[in-house]
Motif scaffolding. Structure first.
Motif, PDB file in Angstrom:
ATOM      1  N   GLY A  58       0.824  -1.210   0.000  1.00  0.00           N
ATOM      2  CA  GLY A  58       0.000   0.000   0.000  1.00  0.00           C
ATOM      3  C   GLY A  58       0.847   1.244   0.000  1.00  0.00           C
ATOM      4  N   GLY A  59       0.390   2.267   0.702  1.00  0.00           N
ATOM      5  CA  GLY A  59       1.093   3.537   0.723  1.00  0.00           C
ATOM      6  C   GLY A  59       1.986   3.668   1.944  1.00  0.00           C
ATOM      7  N   ALA A  60       2.416   4.907   2.211  1.00  0.00           N
ATOM      8  CA  ALA A  60       3.333   5.150   3.316  1.00  0.00           C
ATOM      9  C   ALA A  60       2.832   6.315   4.160  1.00  0.00           C
ATOM     10  CB  ALA A  60       4.727   5.453   2.766  1.00  0.00           C
ATOM     11  N   GLY A  61       3.544   6.603   5.218  1.00  0.00           N
ATOM     12  CA  GLY A  61       3.306   7.803   6.024  1.00  0.00           C
ATOM     13  C   GLY A  61       1.924   7.856   6.649  1.00  0.00           C
ATOM     14  N   GLY A  62       1.315   9.038   6.590  1.00  0.00           N
ATOM     15  CA  GLY A  62       0.013   9.259   7.212  1.00  0.00           C
ATOM     16  C   GLY A  62      -1.050   8.352   6.633  1.00  0.00           C
ATOM     17  N   TYR A  63      -0.941   8.089   5.338  1.00  0.00           N
ATOM     18  CA  TYR A  63      -1.889   7.208   4.666  1.00  0.00           C
ATOM     19  C   TYR A  63      -1.853   5.816   5.297  1.00  0.00           C
ATOM     20  CZ  TYR A  63      -3.870   4.312   0.985  1.00  0.00           C
ATOM     21  OH  TYR A  63      -4.615   3.411   0.294  1.00  0.00           O
ATOM     22  N   LEU A  64      -0.627   5.316   5.472  1.00  0.00           N
ATOM     23  CA  LEU A  64      -0.462   3.965   6.031  1.00  0.00           C
ATOM     24  C   LEU A  64      -1.021   3.918   7.458  1.00  0.00           C
ATOM     25  CD1 LEU A  64       0.660   1.084   5.860  1.00  0.00           C
ATOM     26  CD2 LEU A  64       2.832   1.962   6.681  1.00  0.00           C
ATOM     27  N   GLY A 104       8.821 -15.585 -11.036  1.00  0.00           N
ATOM     28  CA  GLY A 104       7.983 -16.693 -10.569  1.00  0.00           C
ATOM     29  C   GLY A 104       7.849 -16.798  -9.065  1.00  0.00           C
ATOM     30  N   LYS A 105       8.090 -15.677  -8.367  1.00  0.00           N
ATOM     31  CA  LYS A 105       7.896 -15.725  -6.920  1.00  0.00           C
ATOM     32  C   LYS A 105       7.169 -14.460  -6.484  1.00  0.00           C
ATOM     33  CE  LYS A 105      10.208 -16.816  -2.583  1.00  0.00           C
ATOM     34  NZ  LYS A 105       9.215 -16.050  -1.851  1.00  0.00           N
ATOM     35  N   VAL A 106       5.863 -14.578  -6.332  1.00  0.00           N
ATOM     36  CA  VAL A 106       5.056 -13.430  -5.933  1.00  0.00           C
ATOM     37  C   VAL A 106       5.019 -13.372  -4.411  1.00  0.00           C
ATOM     38  CG1 VAL A 106       2.776 -12.362  -6.058  1.00  0.00           C
ATOM     39  CG2 VAL A 106       3.682 -13.610  -8.014  1.00  0.00           C
ATOM     40  N   GLU A 107       5.402 -12.230  -3.860  1.00  0.00           N
ATOM     41  CA  GLU A 107       5.468 -12.109  -2.402  1.00  0.00           C
ATOM     42  C   GLU A 107       4.281 -11.347  -1.830  1.00  0.00           C
ATOM     43  OE1 GLU A 107       9.212 -10.204  -1.934  1.00  0.00           O
ATOM     44  OE2 GLU A 107      10.347 -12.032  -2.302  1.00  0.00           O
ATOM     45  N   TRP A 108       3.515 -10.694  -2.684  1.00  0.00           N
ATOM     46  CA  TRP A 108       2.393  -9.884  -2.199  1.00  0.00           C
ATOM     47  C   TRP A 108       1.070 -10.605  -2.432  1.00  0.00           C
ATOM     48  CZ3 TRP A 108       3.982  -4.849  -5.222  1.00  0.00           C
ATOM     49  CH2 TRP A 108       5.187  -4.366  -4.684  1.00  0.00           C
ATOM     50  N   ASP A 109       0.114 -10.317  -1.549  1.00  0.00           N
ATOM     51  CA  ASP A 109      -1.238 -10.832  -1.745  1.00  0.00           C
ATOM     52  C   ASP A 109      -2.141  -9.767  -2.354  1.00  0.00           C
ATOM     53  OD1 ASP A 109      -0.893 -13.430  -0.543  1.00  0.00           O
ATOM     54  OD2 ASP A 109      -0.556 -12.330   1.314  1.00  0.00           O
ATOM     55  N   LEU A 110      -2.010  -8.547  -1.809  1.00  0.00           N
ATOM     56  CA  LEU A 110      -2.881  -7.472  -2.268  1.00  0.00           C
ATOM     57  C   LEU A 110      -2.018  -6.265  -2.614  1.00  0.00           C
ATOM     58  CD1 LEU A 110      -5.599  -7.786   0.508  1.00  0.00           C
ATOM     59  CD2 LEU A 110      -5.908  -8.356  -1.911  1.00  0.00           C
ATOM     60  N   VAL A 111      -2.518  -5.467  -3.546  1.00  0.00           N
ATOM     61  CA  VAL A 111      -1.777  -4.271  -3.912  1.00  0.00           C
ATOM     62  C   VAL A 111      -2.783  -3.163  -4.202  1.00  0.00           C
ATOM     63  CG1 VAL A 111      -1.588  -5.133  -6.285  1.00  0.00           C
ATOM     64  CG2 VAL A 111      -0.078  -3.312  -5.544  1.00  0.00           C
ATOM     65  N   THR A 112      -2.508  -1.970  -3.667  1.00  0.00           N
ATOM     66  CA  THR A 112      -3.378  -0.839  -3.984  1.00  0.00           C
ATOM     67  C   THR A 112      -2.741  -0.037  -5.101  1.00  0.00           C
ATOM     68  OG1 THR A 112      -2.333   0.580  -2.334  1.00  0.00           O
ATOM     69  CG2 THR A 112      -4.244  -0.661  -1.614  1.00  0.00           C
ATOM     70  N   LEU A 113      -3.552   0.275  -6.107  1.00  0.00           N
ATOM     71  CA  LEU A 113      -3.064   1.036  -7.259  1.00  0.00           C
ATOM     72  C   LEU A 113      -4.129   2.057  -7.641  1.00  0.00           C
ATOM     73  CD1 LEU A 113      -1.733  -1.914  -9.458  1.00  0.00           C
ATOM     74  CD2 LEU A 113      -0.322  -0.172  -8.377  1.00  0.00           C
ATOM     75  N   SER A 114      -3.703   3.104  -8.348  1.00  0.00           N
ATOM     76  CA  SER A 114      -4.717   4.041  -8.827  1.00  0.00           C
ATOM     77  C   SER A 114      -5.357   3.446 -10.080  1.00  0.00           C
ATOM     78  CB  SER A 114      -4.102   5.408  -9.112  1.00  0.00           C
ATOM     79  OG  SER A 114      -3.552   5.421 -10.396  1.00  0.00           O
ATOM     80  N   LEU A 115      -6.554   3.930 -10.374  1.00  0.00           N
ATOM     81  CA  LEU A 115      -7.345   3.364 -11.460  1.00  0.00           C
ATOM     82  C   LEU A 115      -6.588   3.364 -12.793  1.00  0.00           C
ATOM     83  CD1 LEU A 115     -10.019   2.223 -10.870  1.00  0.00           C
ATOM     84  CD2 LEU A 115     -11.116   4.339 -11.552  1.00  0.00           C
ATOM     85  N   ASP A 116      -5.635   4.295 -12.928  1.00  0.00           N
ATOM     86  CA  ASP A 116      -4.874   4.373 -14.173  1.00  0.00           C
ATOM     87  C   ASP A 116      -4.062   3.119 -14.450  1.00  0.00           C
ATOM     88  OD1 ASP A 116      -5.308   6.800 -15.560  1.00  0.00           O
ATOM     89  OD2 ASP A 116      -4.565   7.817 -13.775  1.00  0.00           O
ATOM     90  N   PHE A 117      -3.783   2.364 -13.389  1.00  0.00           N
ATOM     91  CA  PHE A 117      -2.986   1.152 -13.583  1.00  0.00           C
ATOM     92  C   PHE A 117      -3.854  -0.048 -13.953  1.00  0.00           C
ATOM     93  CE2 PHE A 117       0.031   3.801 -11.463  1.00  0.00           C
ATOM     94  CZ  PHE A 117       1.218   3.466 -12.087  1.00  0.00           C
ATOM     95  N   LEU A 118      -5.160   0.173 -14.023  1.00  0.00           N
ATOM     96  CA  LEU A 118      -6.055  -0.905 -14.430  1.00  0.00           C
ATOM     97  C   LEU A 118      -6.036  -0.965 -15.954  1.00  0.00           C
ATOM     98  CD1 LEU A 118      -7.718  -2.731 -12.618  1.00  0.00           C
ATOM     99  CD2 LEU A 118      -9.701  -1.356 -13.124  1.00  0.00           C
ATOM    100  N   ASN A 119      -4.876  -1.308 -16.503  1.00  0.00           N
ATOM    101  CA  ASN A 119      -4.727  -1.345 -17.960  1.00  0.00           C
ATOM    102  C   ASN A 119      -4.004  -2.633 -18.346  1.00  0.00           C
ATOM    103  OD1 ASN A 119      -1.778  -0.991 -18.239  1.00  0.00           O
ATOM    104  ND2 ASN A 119      -2.162   0.970 -17.235  1.00  0.00           N
ATOM    105  N   PRO A 120      -3.993  -2.973 -19.629  1.00  0.00           N
ATOM    106  CA  PRO A 120      -3.479  -4.284 -20.042  1.00  0.00           C
ATOM    107  C   PRO A 120      -2.017  -4.554 -19.693  1.00  0.00           C
ATOM    108  CG  PRO A 120      -4.706  -3.245 -21.825  1.00  0.00           C
ATOM    109  CD  PRO A 120      -4.572  -2.218 -20.754  1.00  0.00           C
ATOM    110  N   ALA A 121      -1.257  -3.489 -19.346  1.00  0.00           N
ATOM    111  CA  ALA A 121       0.126  -3.744 -18.944  1.00  0.00           C
ATOM    112  C   ALA A 121       0.192  -4.313 -17.530  1.00  0.00           C
ATOM    113  CB  ALA A 121       0.937  -2.447 -19.022  1.00  0.00           C
ATOM    114  N   VAL A 122      -0.842  -4.083 -16.745  1.00  0.00           N
ATOM    115  CA  VAL A 122      -0.814  -4.479 -15.332  1.00  0.00           C
ATOM    116  C   VAL A 122      -1.776  -5.634 -15.026  1.00  0.00           C
ATOM    117  CG1 VAL A 122      -1.111  -3.647 -12.958  1.00  0.00           C
ATOM    118  CG2 VAL A 122      -0.212  -2.107 -14.689  1.00  0.00           C
TER     119      VAL A 122
END
Lengths: 378, 287
Positions: A58-64, A104-122
């Motif tokens: 996720g994020g950092a600082g106050g957000y976290l 081939g080794k995914v260490e994360w379960d969840l990831v927060t991204l902005s809507l702009d990353f909801l594209n075919p590259a991601v």
């Protein structure tokens, strides 16, 4: 003859009755089994699979601190599942997610991204949740459209512009539209626009300033937009690269107007910077939670999303602290009317916001960014 | 034992030299050469061999323009740091005791502060309501605030400041190593101060100048944070474009192609620079 007939009919009716009974029983058993499968929640599946941890990038600082207080810690308290956090900017998270899949080794379960990353590259690295049937909390508690197929909507905001009420005080003309933002004669002073990898935001602003209605922007007319942007370029003294910078230039009076993230602007205002926020025509910006494909704790991840969507009071408290709306459908009602009016999902604001045509952006991303870079570098 | 350790008057035997070098070599292979080969491969195979990324690089004027601009900024910053840094190194080398330590501290302390902080310091100084503009207006020299920040000038000043220690230190260490007998001998032969500097000190210090300039130039090419904070739209540098392709567009192949082009141009320039300065012979003489 008659009695024989009736006996036969009786026989037939009995048979039919038995058949009905049988089929009812079968249906009942099927329903029960289905029911029990549905009743096994993501949490139970996580427990069964021994998943006692969930890794959230996720994020950092106050957000976290805010998400930890309102969501992570209560989740651990309720389920016993430990939340491990990783902090990085969106772009870096997308990059690392891709790198994890490559090795081939995914260490994360969840990831927060902005809507702009909801594209075919991601999206190839995010689990396809379909209509979110596996995460019943989304349909139960989420706002309409909360299920995004490759993730679940979490925070909702926009990219309006803020203007200094010191430069344009009440009683004198104050800017109200994107056309006013581009009108340097009536509203003189340096401006700031984002140069943060999302050029369609200033392009959307320019097109509206040039007279395109907010719901007829896509497909974006790039020639027209850049022609309009040409007119304001000399007056844009700061092209901000990140949210911190956008706040700094407004706070320090470096510019009199800046297009910026709504949460950042509302935060500045609540900290005492004399600004007003102009919502009409602001592009919608949102943060979603995606489940990583091939994640180490997939059930715990879905259990977290289920939990995330519940508890409107936590959403309201979080939204108050963070100045973004969240995707819980009952949360907005808990804010004060004045606070509601300032938020993206308030009906009066939502009506005037610009929904990003993600298909268009996905198809034209490279082209638009290249043209934007070229235009800016000239 | 002696053969193991030393042969031919203080030189290491090949085996010992290899053993001593192997940790560094392994680190370089794993941490540098392998990624470099990977990067070059990525720019050429996607997954079949193709020059499509290089065609895009050469076909779109943006990338060449930004590459030239990056080289220009790196070149100017190298010249500025050299002009400012050489006298400082010279003074440091001549001074002794606490005075030398003080100057050295002034040069080194900024190195311990992050580039982010140093860049923000320039924002505070140069912004519209910043210290410089307030002072100018206070003195009645200007009426309207000058546009100082987010310009090429601001970027050049800030980068020169951030990179100055990388110029001073190599020159200083070479100047210190010059035997004091040499200028003294020149003076005995009748050379004046300028003549000694021109014909003795300066030529002998050139390896340091070369090392410092090279370091500043190469570090400048990769600058990322400072251009974002104090530069303007016209100071877009190639590292920003590479970063954009890496993290915003996830187009690693194209990012690799831009990086490879930058590497190739840099190596060419360094080779040319070496040739012009004839640094090999010079280093031989100095040694």
């Amino acid at each position: 003859m008659r009695s024989g007939c009736s006996a036969k009919r009786e026989e037939r009716e009995k048979l039919m009755h038995r058949r009905t009974l049988l089929s009812t029983a079968v249906a009942l058993v099927a329903a029960l089994t289905a029911g029990s499968a549905e009743a096994q929640t993501n949490l139970e599946k996580a427990k069964q699979a021994g998943q006692t941890e969930v890794v959230i990038a996720g994020g950092a600082g106050g957000y976290l601190e805010a998400v930890k207080k309102h969501f992570y810690d209560p989740f651990t308290a309720a389920t016993g599942i430990k939340v491990t956090t990783v902090s990085a900017p969106y772009g870096e998270k997308a990059t690392r997610l891709k790198a994890m899949h490559e090795v081939g080794k995914v260490e994360w379960d969840l990831v927060t991204l902005s809507l702009d990353f909801l594209n075919p590259a991601v999206t190839p690295f995010l689990r396809d949740l379909g209509n979110c049937a596996d995460v019943p909390g989304v349909a139960r508690n989420g706002v309409a459209g909360a299920c995004l197929r490759h993730g679940v909507l979490f925070e909702i905001g926009g990219v309006p512009y803020a203007f200094s009420t010191k430069a344009f005080p009440a009683g004198k003309p104050q800017p109200k539209t994107w056309a006013d933002f581009f009108d340097v004669k009536t509203y003189p002073g340096p401006r700031s626009l984002p140069n943060a990898g999302v050029p369609w935001w200033p392009i959307i602003a320019a097109l509206q300033a040039d007279g395109v209605p907010h719901d007829k922007l896509f497909p974006l007319d790039l020639d027209r937009a850049f022609k309009k942007l040409d007119t304001i370029k000399p007056n844009v003294t700061v092209w901000w690269r990140n949210g911190d910078q956008s706040q700094q230039v407004v706070r320090d009076g470096e510019v009199v107007m800046s297009m910026m993230y709504s949460g950042r602007a509302l935060k500045l205002r609540s900290d005492g910077t004399p600004i007003d926020v102009i919502w009409p025509g602001a592009p919608i910006d949102a943060v979603f939670v995606g489940a990583a494909k091939d994640a180490p704790h997939p059930h715990a991840a879905l259990a977290f999303i289920d939990f995330l969507m519940t508890r409107p009071e936590a959403h309201a408290a979080y939204a108050n602290a963070n100045f973004y709306d969240t995707s819980n459908k009952d949360a907005l009602a808990q804010l004060s009317p004045a606070d509601q009016r300032g938020r993206a999902t308030h009906p009066d604001n939502l009506r005037t916001l610009v929904a990003i045509d993600r298909d268009w952006v996905s198809a034209n991303r490279d082209k638009v960014i290249e043209r934007w870079n070229k235009w800016l570098a000239q | 034992m002696t053969r193991w350790r030393q042969v031919r008057g203080g030189r290491w035997s090949p085996l010992a030299a290899m053993l001593l070098l192997s940790p560094m070599a392994l680190l370089l292979i794993a941490g540098f050469f392998y990624p470099l080969v990977n990067l070059l491969g990525r720019s050429l195979w996607t997954p079949e061999f193709s020059l499509v990324h290089y065609e895009r690089l050469l076909g779109e004027p943006l990338y060449l323009l930004i590459l030239m601009r990056t080289l220009w900024i790196a070149g100017v910053v190298s010249v500025f740091t050299l002009l400012l840094g050489y006298p400082v190194a010279l003074v440091m080398a001549r001074l002794g005791g606490w005075k030398a330590a003080l100057v050295a501290a002034c040069v080194l302390v900024p190195l311990w502060t992050s580039a982010l902080v140093r860049s923000y310091a320039w924002v505070v100084l140069l912004q519209r309501n910043g210290i410089v503009n307030d002072t100018l207006r206070g003195l009645g020299l200007t009426e309207q605030p000058l546009r100082l920040i987010h310009t090429e000038g601001a970027l050049l000043v800030a980068m020169t400041h951030v990179l100055l220690p990388f110029m001073v230190l190599p020159i200083y260490s070479v100047l210190r190593a010059i035997s004091t007998d040499l200028p003294r001998a020149a003076a005995n032969l009748g050379a004046g101060t300028w003549s000694i500097f021109r014909h003795v000190t300066l030529p002998l210090s050139l390896p340091g100048v070369f090392a410092g300039t090279l370091m500043v130039f190469i570090l400048s090419l990769g600058f990322y944070i400072t251009p974002a904070l104090v530069g303007g739209p016209r100071t877009l540098m190639i590292a920003t474009l590479i970063g954009q392709q890496m993290t915003e567009l996830l187009n690693w192949s194209f990012a690799s192609a831009i990086a490879a082009a930058l590497l190739a141009v840099t190596l060419l320039l360094v080779a040319a620079f070496r040739r012009v300065l004839r640094i090999d012979q010079m280093a031989g003489h100095a040694g």
